[in-house]
Design a protein around this motif. Structure first.
Motif, mmCIF file in Angstrom:
data_model
loop_
_atom_site.group_PDB
_atom_site.id
_atom_site.type_symbol
_atom_site.label_atom_id
_atom_site.label_comp_id
_atom_site.label_asym_id
_atom_site.label_seq_id
_atom_site.Cartn_x
_atom_site.Cartn_y
_atom_site.Cartn_z
ATOM 1 N N MET A 121 -13.176 19.668 4.783
ATOM 2 C CA MET A 121 -11.587 19.402 4.709
ATOM 3 C C MET A 121 -10.946 20.902 5.423
ATOM 4 O O MET A 121 -9.872 20.821 6.154
ATOM 5 N N LEU A 122 -11.309 21.925 5.196
ATOM 6 C CA LEU A 122 -11.180 23.248 5.652
ATOM 7 C C LEU A 122 -11.001 23.022 7.242
ATOM 8 O O LEU A 122 -10.043 23.616 7.947
ATOM 9 N N LEU A 210 -5.808 15.052 2.287
ATOM 10 C CA LEU A 210 -6.690 15.497 3.092
ATOM 11 C C LEU A 210 -8.334 14.917 2.755
ATOM 12 O O LEU A 210 -9.049 14.779 3.581
ATOM 13 N N GLU A 211 -8.203 14.889 1.341
ATOM 14 C CA GLU A 211 -9.666 14.512 0.966
ATOM 15 C C GLU A 211 -10.323 13.272 1.499
ATOM 16 O O GLU A 211 -11.459 13.632 2.155
ATOM 17 N N CYS A 212 -9.427 12.360 1.828
ATOM 18 C CA CYS A 212 -9.902 11.035 2.190
ATOM 19 C C CYS A 212 -10.107 10.918 3.769
ATOM 20 O O CYS A 212 -11.200 10.567 4.322
ATOM 21 N N SER A 213 -9.307 11.896 4.451
ATOM 22 C CA SER A 213 -9.567 11.757 6.081
ATOM 23 C C SER A 213 -10.688 12.768 6.253
ATOM 24 O O SER A 213 -11.448 12.352 7.169
ATOM 25 N N ALA A 214 -10.979 13.711 5.374
ATOM 26 C CA ALA A 214 -12.400 14.683 5.577
ATOM 27 C C ALA A 214 -13.710 13.837 5.402
ATOM 28 O O ALA A 214 -14.467 13.784 6.064
ATOM 29 N N GLU A 218 -16.326 12.488 7.935
ATOM 30 C CA GLU A 218 -17.732 12.973 7.820
ATOM 31 C C GLU A 218 -18.736 11.880 7.619
ATOM 32 O O GLU A 218 -19.846 12.014 8.468
ATOM 33 N N LEU A 219 -18.346 10.954 7.033
ATOM 34 C CA LEU A 219 -19.334 9.917 6.630
ATOM 35 C C LEU A 219 -19.565 8.498 7.735
ATOM 36 O O LEU A 219 -20.275 8.117 7.886
ATOM 37 N N SER A 245 -5.866 12.457 10.538
ATOM 38 C CA SER A 245 -6.910 12.117 11.314
ATOM 39 C C SER A 245 -6.720 12.141 12.769
ATOM 40 O O SER A 245 -7.303 12.805 13.748
ATOM 41 N N GLU A 246 -5.701 11.432 12.957
ATOM 42 C CA GLU A 246 -5.113 11.231 14.561
ATOM 43 C C GLU A 246 -4.767 12.739 14.916
ATOM 44 O O GLU A 246 -4.707 12.798 16.152
#
Length: 459
Positions: A121-122, A210-214, A218-219, A245-246
RNA sequence: GGCGCGAUAGCAAAGCGGUUAUGCACCGGAUUGCAAAUCCGUAGAGCCCAGUUCGACUCUGGGUCGCGCCUCCA
């Protein structure tokens, strides 16, 4: 050929995965500070159905459903309970799994917890800052500069002007623009150490969007196929995910956005804030979990769905009809014969934006066929086809005799009464036979005579 | 106020420009000692007003009503 209603296009579109035969999908999961309610049940069941259908269609699916285990409400609740957020969230994660299992929801391939992806996230915030889309405000929060992202509002169909025009009373804020949202929340005094992470912008914790984007990136990668969630997440959550994300990666984030409709109570959205919610476990005390699953799947996933006991009773009656047709079906039925006419109709329905009401109607037509023909093949096909939706996999007798409230007379007592009634019938003592039947009925036990003998089920 | 979604028989809920959706309830029949279950059959629909069409529940326009989002929400 599968078609999916894509919120981004506001139209049904032919589904084409990024990578042939592979589907990568992400669904926004729960914030775990309380028990799941029926609205959560709908998301889980709906996307479980999507997951199953994609797999059944031969795709290699990677399904991610996240867990938000750091958030204002969690912090508040943990403080109220005087426990650590970890203890609190773990308890409700376990409860969520119990509920999901009961509803026949398969585990996603990944269930990432936000607290385990803080570095990613960071990194994303850093990228956004480099791209000129994030800034640190005077209060210490790092915000996203919405006006710098072209295309903000493309998912929800809202323009920045519209949003400003419709603005509610805004609390005093350090944001450059009232519509900017928080990427990184600065730590506040008095907060437990476990809710603070170090960063170049100071101690703090991630913003929800932010959590969902990261985790998605990642996955599943910078671009993936399907992203789902409740219709209420369309704005601002999913809109913000796109911006993040974009904005960070410079490429399209998600190709197909899917949103499920709400569960309603008295025609109003069921939600925590309205206080009109029923938890899954509450409902499962009264209704069989498969009845609840069936109730959800017999409506189209995008339609609103009213919850009431009357509707659950109705769903139970309908499911009973299907199970009744399977009374003599073998336990192991094998796979679906996709060349058979009902299976083809079923497939056509499912390929048309997951039209489960139509698919369920096919199941009823097939049940009629089973009852009429007494064909074992038809029964096997019915069970196999229903299995694609995660339905009708239990032994029919178990379902029919389980009833909604498995209490009262035990099997031995019921069988003893049935024997007594058979004896009475043999003796042509119909008054006694009818009396026994009536007594059992008062206990919620319905008798059914046939040439093969007498069977029973619970009302 | 802005944006979006919806309105189908008693209830629930789909498809479809013309031909039975489906489940429950209802009515008639078969079956049953009587029921239940099952089967066969009947009946019952498309918010309102215009328009397009040989034909509209289905398309277009305008109303009316309901819901959601615009703040955390599945």
């Amino acid at each position: 050929m599968l078609k999916i209603y894509n919120t981004l296009a506001r139209d049904k579109q032919v589904f084409k995965p990024i990578e042939a035969n592979k589907v990568r999908m992400y669904v926004c999961g729960m914030t775990v500070y309380d028990y799941c309610h029926l609205g959560h049940a709908r998301v889980m069941v709906v996307f479980d159905m999507v997951y199953r259908w994609l797999k059944s269609a031969g795709y290699d699916v990677t399904y991610v459903r996240n867990i938000t285990d750091i958030d204002d409400k969690i912090i508040k609740r943990a403080a109220e309970n005087n426990e650590s957020i970890h203890t609190l969230t773990q308890r409700f994660i376990d409860a969520m799994h119990e509920d999901a299992d009961a509803l026949g929801v398969q585990r996603p391939d990944h269930e990432p917890r936000a607290t385990q992806f803080i570095p990613q996230m960071l990194q994303m915030v850093e990228q956004l800052e480099q791209n000129g889309l994030a800034y640190k405000a005077a209060d210490g929060d790092v915000n996203y500069a919405v006006r710098k992202f072209e295309g903000y509002g493309k998912l929800s169909g809202k323009s920045l002007e519209d949003l400003r025009a419709g603005e509610r009373v805004e609390v005093a804020s350090e944001k450059n623009d009232p519509l900017d949202f928080v990427l990184w929340k600065h730590a506040k005094e008095g907060e437990a150490e476990e809710v603070k992470w170090d960063s170049k912008w100071g101690k703090g914790r991630p913003g929800w969007h932010l959590e969902c984007s990261a985790m998605g990136t990642e996955l599943l990668g910078k671009q993936f196929d399907i992203h789902g969630g409740g219709a209420d997440l369309q704005f601002p959550h999913h809109e913000n995910e796109i911006a993040q994300s974009e904005g960070a990666h410079g490429c399209q984030y998600v190709n197909y956005w899917m949103h499920n409709g709400f569960i309603r109570v008295d025609n109003e959205k069921m939600s925590k804030s309205l206080g009109n919610f029923f938890t899954i476990r509450e409902v499962l005390k009264k209704y069989d979990a498969e009845v609840v699953r069936f109730f959800i799947l017999r409506a189209h996933y995008r339609s609103p769905l009213n919850y009431s006991d009357a509707h659950l009773d109705d769903a139970k009656g309908a499911l009973t009809r299907l199970y009744t047709a399977l009374k003599s079906a073998p336990a192991d039925v094998g796979g679906v014969d996709w060349n058979e006419v009902h299976a083809q109709r079923f497939k056509a329905a499912m390929d048309d934006d997951f039209n489960t009401p139509e698919a369920v109607a096919v199941l009823f037509d097939l049940a009629n066929e089973v009852n009429r023909s007494q064909s074992t093949e038809a029964a096997m096909q019915l069970k196999a086809l229903a299995g694609v939706l995660g339905l009708l996999q239990r032994d029919a007798q178990t379902f029919l005799q389980g009833g909604s409230v498995p209490e009262g007379l035990d099997d031995a007592a019921i069988n003893a009464q049935i024997e007594a009634r058979i004896a009475a019938k043999k003796a042509k003592d119909y008054a006694a036979a009818d009396r026994i039947r009536k007594e059992l009925l008062e206990e919620g036990v319905i008798l059914e005579d046939s040439a093969q003998g007498t069977t029973w089920r619970r009302a």
